[in-house]
Design a protein around this motif. Structure first.
Motif, mmCIF file in Angstrom:
data_model
loop_
_atom_site.group_PDB
_atom_site.id
_atom_site.type_symbol
_atom_site.label_atom_id
_atom_site.label_comp_id
_atom_site.label_asym_id
_atom_site.label_seq_id
_atom_site.Cartn_x
_atom_site.Cartn_y
_atom_site.Cartn_z
ATOM 1 N N TYR A 29 -13.706 -39.996 19.842
ATOM 2 C CA TYR A 29 -12.724 -40.696 20.690
ATOM 3 C C TYR A 29 -12.112 -39.686 21.645
ATOM 4 C CZ TYR A 29 -13.399 -44.490 17.478
ATOM 5 O OH TYR A 29 -13.977 -45.479 16.725
ATOM 6 N N HIS B 124 -10.258 -40.092 24.339
ATOM 7 C CA HIS B 124 -8.912 -40.344 24.846
ATOM 8 C C HIS B 124 -7.868 -40.284 23.737
ATOM 9 C CE1 HIS B 124 -10.663 -41.514 28.653
ATOM 10 N NE2 HIS B 124 -11.521 -42.291 27.983
ATOM 11 N N GLU C 230 -16.169 -47.825 16.277
ATOM 12 C CA GLU C 230 -15.351 -48.602 17.198
ATOM 13 C C GLU C 230 -13.947 -48.755 16.621
ATOM 14 O OE1 GLU C 230 -16.991 -50.786 14.172
ATOM 15 O OE2 GLU C 230 -18.290 -50.263 15.852
ATOM 16 N N ILE C 231 -13.008 -49.107 17.473
ATOM 17 C CA ILE C 231 -11.627 -49.276 17.038
ATOM 18 C C ILE C 231 -11.500 -50.650 16.387
ATOM 19 C CG2 ILE C 231 -9.228 -49.390 17.787
ATOM 20 C CD1 ILE C 231 -10.034 -47.582 20.145
ATOM 21 N N ASP D 290 -6.532 -43.547 22.255
ATOM 22 C CA ASP D 290 -7.365 -44.202 21.246
ATOM 23 C C ASP D 290 -7.163 -43.561 19.877
ATOM 24 O OD1 ASP D 290 -8.384 -45.873 23.188
ATOM 25 O OD2 ASP D 290 -10.143 -44.619 23.563
#
Length: 127
Positions: free
Chosen positions: A57, A59, A103-104, A62
């Motif tokens: 991740y 960013h 994934e989030i 995130d």
């Protein structure tokens, strides 16, 4: 009761190093939990560290979102899922929960998985 104070966070560099070198770990997707029994004097039965890989991740927003969701899920479930078992067995541990998902995930999914991680951990530590 549903608090998450500074004393519950794992900040000590020496303890963290020892945890990753000598601790036990298991996977429970999307988490990787590493833990180690400790005899250090601590106010709470568990000292915990949350991490999200910068490699996966890029960013910070995130990573922070995921960590916030992990902390919240832990805060609401720690008492019943792990504190009672550890207090009954008179054991103290240090714990690291790393997020390895691709994934989030939404909060409700993370909450269910966190409960699963904590119950599995309680079973492993007590035996």
């Amino acid at each position: 009761m549903y608090t998450f104070t500074k004393e519950e966070r794992l900040c000590n560099k020496r303890l963290i190093d020892g945890l990753f070198h000598n601790g036990s770990s298991f996977l429970c997707y999307p988490f990787r939990a590493s833990w180690q029994l400790t005899d250090a004097v601590q106010k709470f039965p568990v000292q915990i560290l949350f991490s999200v890989a910068k490699k996966r991740y890029k960013h910070a927003v995130d990573r922070n979102l995921i960590k916030r969701r992990m902390r919240e899920a832990y805060r609401l479930q720690k008492q019943t899922a792990i504190y009672e078992a550890l207090t009954a067995a008179d054991k103290k541990i240090i714990l690291s929960v790393g997020y390895i998902g691709k994934e989030i995930l939404p909060y409700d999914v993370l909450e269910k998985k966190m409960l699963k991680v904590l119950t599995q951990l309680a079973a492993e530590v007590v035996k």
